[in-house]
Design an enzyme around this catalytic site. Structure first.
Site, PDB file in Angstrom:
ATOM      1  N   HIS A  62       0.848  -1.197   0.000  1.00  0.00           N
ATOM      2  CA  HIS A  62       0.000   0.000   0.000  1.00  0.00           C
ATOM      3  C   HIS A  62       0.874   1.233   0.000  1.00  0.00           C
ATOM      4  O   HIS A  62       1.939   1.231   0.621  1.00  0.00           O
ATOM      5  CB  HIS A  62      -0.909   0.018   1.235  1.00  0.00           C
ATOM      6  CG  HIS A  62      -2.085   0.919   1.071  1.00  0.00           C
ATOM      7  ND1 HIS A  62      -2.022   2.265   1.339  1.00  0.00           N
ATOM      8  CD2 HIS A  62      -3.334   0.665   0.633  1.00  0.00           C
ATOM      9  CE1 HIS A  62      -3.196   2.801   1.081  1.00  0.00           C
ATOM     10  NE2 HIS A  62      -4.015   1.863   0.643  1.00  0.00           N
ATOM     11  N   ASP A 121      -7.965  -5.549   0.089  1.00  0.00           N
ATOM     12  CA  ASP A 121      -8.414  -6.397  -1.011  1.00  0.00           C
ATOM     13  C   ASP A 121      -7.982  -7.847  -0.897  1.00  0.00           C
ATOM     14  O   ASP A 121      -8.402  -8.676  -1.700  1.00  0.00           O
ATOM     15  CB  ASP A 121      -7.891  -5.826  -2.347  1.00  0.00           C
ATOM     16  CG  ASP A 121      -8.516  -4.487  -2.665  1.00  0.00           C
ATOM     17  OD1 ASP A 121      -9.718  -4.335  -2.399  1.00  0.00           O
ATOM     18  OD2 ASP A 121      -7.812  -3.593  -3.162  1.00  0.00           O
TER      19      ASP A 121
HETATM   20  N1  CMC Z   1       4.174  -7.528  -4.716  1.00  0.00           N
HETATM   21  C1  CMC Z   1       5.524  -7.469  -4.905  1.00  0.00           C
HETATM   22  N2  CMC Z   1       6.275  -6.361  -4.768  1.00  0.00           N
HETATM   23  C2  CMC Z   1       5.634  -5.232  -4.433  1.00  0.00           C
HETATM   24  C3  CMC Z   1       4.232  -5.204  -4.226  1.00  0.00           C
HETATM   25  C4  CMC Z   1       3.516  -6.410  -4.369  1.00  0.00           C
HETATM   26  N3  CMC Z   1       2.182  -6.424  -4.195  1.00  0.00           N
HETATM   27  N4  CMC Z   1       3.848  -3.941  -3.914  1.00  0.00           N
HETATM   28  C5  CMC Z   1       4.978  -3.195  -3.922  1.00  0.00           C
HETATM   29  N5  CMC Z   1       6.050  -3.977  -4.233  1.00  0.00           N
HETATM   30  C6  CMC Z   1       7.462  -3.539  -4.301  1.00  0.00           C
HETATM   31  C7  CMC Z   1       7.716  -2.767  -5.583  1.00  0.00           C
HETATM   32  O1  CMC Z   1       8.181  -3.609  -6.609  1.00  0.00           O
HETATM   33  C8  CMC Z   1       8.754  -1.768  -5.144  1.00  0.00           C
HETATM   34  O2  CMC Z   1       9.995  -2.429  -5.115  1.00  0.00           O
HETATM   35  P1  CMC Z   1      11.362  -1.584  -5.436  1.00  0.00           P
HETATM   36  O3  CMC Z   1      11.453  -0.534  -4.359  1.00  0.00           O
HETATM   37  O4  CMC Z   1      12.435  -2.615  -5.348  1.00  0.00           O
HETATM   38  O5  CMC Z   1      11.189  -1.011  -6.796  1.00  0.00           O
HETATM   39  C9  CMC Z   1       8.387  -1.456  -3.693  1.00  0.00           C
HETATM   40  O6  CMC Z   1       7.645  -2.613  -3.228  1.00  0.00           O
HETATM   41  C10 CMC Z   1       7.490  -0.223  -3.538  1.00  0.00           C
HETATM   42  O7  CMC Z   1       6.377  -0.385  -4.411  1.00  0.00           O
HETATM   43  P2  CMC Z   1       5.742   0.794  -5.269  1.00  0.00           P
HETATM   44  O8  CMC Z   1       4.992   0.230  -6.407  1.00  0.00           O
HETATM   45  O9  CMC Z   1       6.808   1.819  -5.573  1.00  0.00           O
HETATM   46  O10 CMC Z   1       4.776   1.421  -4.182  1.00  0.00           O
HETATM   47  P3  CMC Z   1       3.505   2.296  -4.469  1.00  0.00           P
HETATM   48  O11 CMC Z   1       3.216   3.011  -3.218  1.00  0.00           O
HETATM   49  O12 CMC Z   1       3.714   3.114  -5.703  1.00  0.00           O
HETATM   50  O13 CMC Z   1       2.367   1.211  -4.813  1.00  0.00           O
HETATM   51  C11 CMC Z   1       0.605  -0.346  -4.637  1.00  0.00           C
HETATM   52  C12 CMC Z   1       1.422   0.754  -3.926  1.00  0.00           C
HETATM   53  C13 CMC Z   1      -0.636  -0.654  -3.815  1.00  0.00           C
HETATM   54  C14 CMC Z   1       0.163   0.129  -6.016  1.00  0.00           C
HETATM   55  C15 CMC Z   1       1.502  -1.615  -4.751  1.00  0.00           C
HETATM   56  O14 CMC Z   1       1.847  -2.079  -3.469  1.00  0.00           O
HETATM   57  C16 CMC Z   1       0.805  -2.725  -5.544  1.00  0.00           C
HETATM   58  O15 CMC Z   1       0.848  -2.733  -6.771  1.00  0.00           O
HETATM   59  N6  CMC Z   1       0.119  -3.694  -4.835  1.00  0.00           N
HETATM   60  C17 CMC Z   1      -0.658  -4.715  -5.513  1.00  0.00           C
HETATM   61  C18 CMC Z   1      -1.996  -4.146  -5.937  1.00  0.00           C
HETATM   62  C19 CMC Z   1      -2.943  -3.935  -4.776  1.00  0.00           C
HETATM   63  O16 CMC Z   1      -3.120  -4.796  -3.926  1.00  0.00           O
HETATM   64  N7  CMC Z   1      -3.614  -2.762  -4.774  1.00  0.00           N
HETATM   65  C20 CMC Z   1      -4.638  -2.439  -3.776  1.00  0.00           C
HETATM   66  C21 CMC Z   1      -4.224  -1.311  -2.871  1.00  0.00           C
HETATM   67  S1  CMC Z   1      -5.307  -1.183  -1.436  1.00  0.00           S
HETATM   68  C22 CMC Z   1      -6.873  -0.828  -2.054  1.00  0.00           C
HETATM   69  C23 CMC Z   1      -6.955   0.465  -2.768  1.00  0.00           C
HETATM   70  O17 CMC Z   1      -6.552   1.487  -2.226  1.00  0.00           O
HETATM   71  O18 CMC Z   1      -7.482   0.471  -3.880  1.00  0.00           O
END
Ligand code: CMC
Length: 428
Positions: free
Chosen positions: A306, A363
């Site tokens: 998140h 989720d």
């Molecule tokens: N699985 C594997 N690696 C992950 C995941 C994951 N679910 N989420 C983040 N990471 C890694 C990512 O690869 C990155 O690694 P690095 O620093 O080495 O590049 C690091 O963690 C930080 O991730 P980010 O994508 O830069 O973080 P963000 O804040 O931009 O993204 C997120 C947050 C929710 C989009 C992401 O965690 C994700 O894609 N999760 C899966 C989708 C998901 O479950 N979304 C629902 C969010 S909660 C409900 C809502 O608000 O809608």
């Protein structure tokens, strides 16, 4: 005047900016005058360090795993309140008295029907259309039907539009489901609760009496509470940005629905259950964990991680408990729950997830409950949209009520070609 200031040194000159404090949470550096005084913009793609507005609705402490609506912890609201009460709280700032609550329920109930002509919109979609495609279209189309309440400068008009949106979303979502399965649309039944009525419109058929199962109604209502608002997430910011131009409220909510659909946001509930079913049995988990950690593989653990929570999402805690309650009430089991629990356990003990502070989010478990209740995965995000409509309208209303409100208009770091002369086609 702010007591605290931040100092910025740029090109040998020193500039001071006020530091503002909210009621809790990090202070913010007020850089509204930055461009005027320095000729510089800030650069923050994804708004990782940017507060886009002032808000008194929802507070999240991502490090501590805290979520408060108007000060009330989400765990308490999920345990003791109802979705309608939370809706009232978000819209009005305080919990209602019994009289206020009855009035609010009555008003919402009186807006549940859809204009008859809106049925035609459904016929225009293919039967296999994704419910979120239908939601975007039909909610946007509402702007062509309710012309009596679109003066957004009038608080009464804003209130009526908000009530209409909250009341009609269950009808619209249930109709999207009915259209996909080829069953007749069910009219709302105003004798039922908001959530009971939604379950009946979704799973009832005209040929039979539909009996609302109290445990399912409670679980569904709780899921709605858990999704009601989440401060300035992507879809809420989309609604605010769309609304900042003075756009029609129904069109603004349609914009929010479009944004919510993506798998990084609301679409994750559908993606998470699909992923868990694909994993199948716990013995396959290590393979998927390795894939999630592999930088060259686009696979991510859906329902994990998140932007704000760097601790357990408090909504996921309630969801996990609710899975057990629903299984017990319906006397069902789903092996996917065991897979989910084991996946959580393995991920939380893995260095990659520990270091990056990736925990289950709202989720991760919600799809298991919705599936047990009988919803197909394609409906999951539509249910999220139904519930989040409360947050969207409350945030939209808060923004428009603010006398200092201006159109949202970010700037950019331009990296394209600088000025050059046009070359005629025959000379290229
Ligand atoms: N699985 C594997 N690696 C992950 C995941 C994951 N679910 N989420 C983040 N990471 C890694 C990512 O690869 C990155 O690694 P690095 O620093 O080495 O590049 C690091 O963690 C930080 O991730 P980010 O994508 O830069 O973080 P963000 O804040 O931009 O993204 C997120 C947050 C929710 C989009 C992401 O965690 C994700 O894609 N999760 C899966 C989708 C998901 O479950 N979304 C629902 C969010 S909660 C409900 C809502 O608000 O809608």
């Amino acid at each position: 005047m702010a007591d605290k200031h931040a100092t910025l040194e740029l090109g040998g000159e020193t500039h001071e900016f006020p530091v503002l404090s909210g009621s809790t949470g990090p202070d913010v550096v007020d850089i509204r005058k930055l461009y005027g005084s320095t000729g510089h913009f800030t650069f923050d793609p994804g708004y990782k360090s940017t507060a886009s507005c002032e808000s008194a609705l929802t507070y999240i402490d991502g490090n501590e795993g805290v979520l408060l609506h108007r000060g009330y912890p989400i765990g308490q609201l999920a345990e003791h309140s109802s979705f309608m009460e939370v809706a009232y709280l978000l819209l009005n700032g305080e919990l209602p008295s019994s009289e206020e609550f009855d009035d609010f329920n009555y008003t919402i109930t009186r807006h549940t029907m859809l204009h008859e002509q809106l049925r035609q919109f459904y016929q225009g979609f293919r039967r296999d259309a994704h419910p979120m495609a239908i939601m975007c279209g039909v909610v946007g189309a509402l702007s062509a039907f309710y012309h009596d309440s679109t003066d957004i400068s009038d608080p009464e008009h804003r209130k009526i539009s908000s009530h209409r949106l909250i009341a009609k979303m269950p009808t619209i979502a249930a109709m999207a489901y009915k259209y996909a399965v080829g069953q007749p649309f069910m009219q709302p039944d105003n004798n039922l609760s908001y959530t009971g009525n939604f379950l009946r419109m979704t799973f009832g058929v005209p040929a039979e009496e539909y009996e609302v199962i109290p445990a399912v109604e409670k679980a569904m209502d709780r899921i709605f509470i858990l999704h009601a608002d989440h401060e300035q997430n992507a879809s809420t910011s989309t609604v605010r940005l769309a609304g900042s131009s003075g756009a029609n409220p129904f069109a603004c909510i349609a914009a929010g629905i479009a944004c919510l659909w993506g798998p990084a946001h609301g679409g994750a509930n559908e993606a998470a259950l699909n992923m868990l079913r694909e994993i199948g049995t716990p013995d396959k988990i290590p393979h998927y964990i390795e894939r999630a950690k592999d930088k060259n593989d686009p696979f991510r653990l859906m329902g994990f991680g998140h932007r704000v929570y760097k601790n357990y999402d408090p909504r996921a805690t309630v969801m996990q408990k609710t899975v057990r309650e629903v299984f017990e009430a319906l006397n069902v089991q789903d092996p996917v729950f065991e897979t989910a629990l084991r996946l959580e356990e393995i991920a939380l003990s893995d260095d990659y997830f520990k270091e990056k502070k990736l925990f289950p989010n709202v989720d991760f478990y919600s799809g298991i409950i919705l599936s047990a209740i009988g919803f197909p995965t394609t409906m999951f995000t539509a249910l999220f949209a139904l519930a989040r409509t409360v947050g969207w309208v409350a945030q939209w209303n808060e923004m428009i009520s603010d006398p200092a409100q201006v159109i949202g208009r970010p700037r950019q770091l331009y990296t394209g070609p600088t000025e050059r002369d046009y070359v005629p086609l025959d000379k290229r």
